[in-house]
Enzyme design. Sequence first.
Site, PDB file in Angstrom:
ATOM      1  N   HIS A   9       0.801  -1.230   0.000  1.00 27.86           N
ATOM      2  CA  HIS A   9       0.000   0.000   0.000  1.00 27.86           C
ATOM      3  C   HIS A   9       0.834   1.281   0.000  1.00 27.86           C
ATOM      4  O   HIS A   9       0.266   2.373  -0.062  1.00 27.86           O
ATOM      5  CB  HIS A   9      -0.944   0.023   1.212  1.00 27.86           C
ATOM      6  CG  HIS A   9      -1.987  -1.042   1.176  1.00 27.86           C
ATOM      7  ND1 HIS A   9      -2.964  -1.093   0.208  1.00 27.86           N
ATOM      8  CD2 HIS A   9      -2.192  -2.118   1.979  1.00 27.86           C
ATOM      9  CE1 HIS A   9      -3.735  -2.146   0.421  1.00 27.86           C
ATOM     10  NE2 HIS A   9      -3.281  -2.783   1.483  1.00 27.86           N
ATOM     11  N   HIS A  37      -4.361   6.480  -1.214  1.00 27.65           N
ATOM     12  CA  HIS A  37      -4.949   6.501   0.129  1.00 27.65           C
ATOM     13  C   HIS A  37      -3.890   6.716   1.214  1.00 27.65           C
ATOM     14  O   HIS A  37      -4.229   6.968   2.363  1.00 27.65           O
ATOM     15  CB  HIS A  37      -5.686   5.177   0.369  1.00 27.65           C
ATOM     16  CG  HIS A  37      -7.013   5.309   1.044  1.00 27.65           C
ATOM     17  ND1 HIS A  37      -7.714   6.488   1.168  1.00 27.65           N
ATOM     18  CD2 HIS A  37      -7.794   4.362   1.654  1.00 27.65           C
ATOM     19  CE1 HIS A  37      -8.847   6.269   1.807  1.00 27.65           C
ATOM     20  NE2 HIS A  37      -8.917   4.991   2.121  1.00 27.65           N
ATOM     21  N   TYR A  95      -4.955  -0.290   9.691  1.00 31.34           N
ATOM     22  CA  TYR A  95      -5.701  -0.080   8.455  1.00 31.34           C
ATOM     23  C   TYR A  95      -6.601   1.133   8.645  1.00 31.34           C
ATOM     24  O   TYR A  95      -7.020   1.471   9.745  1.00 31.34           O
ATOM     25  CB  TYR A  95      -6.492  -1.312   7.980  1.00 31.34           C
ATOM     26  CG  TYR A  95      -5.573  -2.351   7.387  1.00 31.34           C
ATOM     27  CD1 TYR A  95      -5.143  -2.243   6.070  1.00 31.34           C
ATOM     28  CD2 TYR A  95      -5.092  -3.399   8.156  1.00 31.34           C
ATOM     29  CE1 TYR A  95      -4.264  -3.166   5.531  1.00 31.34           C
ATOM     30  CE2 TYR A  95      -4.214  -4.326   7.628  1.00 31.34           C
ATOM     31  CZ  TYR A  95      -3.799  -4.199   6.309  1.00 31.34           C
ATOM     32  OH  TYR A  95      -2.924  -5.097   5.787  1.00 31.34           O
ATOM     33  N   ASN A 131      -9.659   2.106   8.154  1.00 37.55           N
ATOM     34  CA  ASN A 131     -10.997   2.146   8.752  1.00 37.55           C
ATOM     35  C   ASN A 131     -11.006   2.041  10.272  1.00 37.55           C
ATOM     36  O   ASN A 131     -12.031   2.282  10.900  1.00 37.55           O
ATOM     37  CB  ASN A 131     -11.873   1.037   8.160  1.00 37.55           C
ATOM     38  CG  ASN A 131     -12.088   1.225   6.674  1.00 37.55           C
ATOM     39  OD1 ASN A 131     -11.697   2.228   6.090  1.00 37.55           O
ATOM     40  ND2 ASN A 131     -12.703   0.246   6.053  1.00 37.55           N
ATOM     41  N   ASN A 172     -13.751   6.742   5.903  1.00 35.81           N
ATOM     42  CA  ASN A 172     -13.918   5.820   7.023  1.00 35.81           C
ATOM     43  C   ASN A 172     -12.879   6.005   8.121  1.00 35.81           C
ATOM     44  O   ASN A 172     -13.165   5.765   9.296  1.00 35.81           O
ATOM     45  CB  ASN A 172     -13.930   4.372   6.529  1.00 35.81           C
ATOM     46  CG  ASN A 172     -15.188   4.066   5.744  1.00 35.81           C
ATOM     47  OD1 ASN A 172     -16.262   4.585   6.045  1.00 35.81           O
ATOM     48  ND2 ASN A 172     -15.066   3.246   4.721  1.00 35.81           N
TER      49      ASN A 172
END
Length: 196
Positions: free
Chosen positions: A15, A20, A66, A68, A114
């Site tokens: 990632h 993001h 993560y 969220n 989120n």
Amino acid sequence: MTKLIVGLGNPGEEHEEDRHNAGFWFVDALAKQLGVRFESEKRFHGKVAKAKWEGEDLFLLKPSTYMNLSGQSVGALCRFHKIMPADILVVQDELDIKPGSARLKLGGGTGGHNGLKDIQAHLSTPNYWRLRLGIGHPRDIAGDGRPMDVADYVLRRPQLTEQKLINTSIENGLNILSLFLKGDTQTAMMELHSKG
């Protein structure tokens, strides 16, 4: 007064270059500028760097939970160090702002983000600062008339031209940080927002 700057993103090498993770990119650049390193802190569910800013403690945080579940990390660190919501700056990617632009604001809605929803739940208030780094919306970038899935879009690396623009917005954010940390938030906002 102890301050906290949180970069939002997802952990893991897969990632690192995702849109993001723009919040992680910001705090990584800030840590480099301040000459501090991130260390894993299990009790805070993330990686933490501690610096001094004009004699005051400044924590940098990259949650390992993560996106969220970012509030779990932010809440744990804030409770332990007794950091108030108004002394928190959350740096996030923002779909509704074009690459190269950034916006600073206190409070407000989550805009469907989120990570922000979870932070708001753990802090029991929306009244913390946000630095929103524009990554653009897939409807603006696809250009072929077909909609791109937002989740797919934010979990992809930006094109080179977009990345350069995002890097510029990160630099602009770093340039107003001194004003922000001194409490001159109005001037910080005016300077940042005048950049585009």
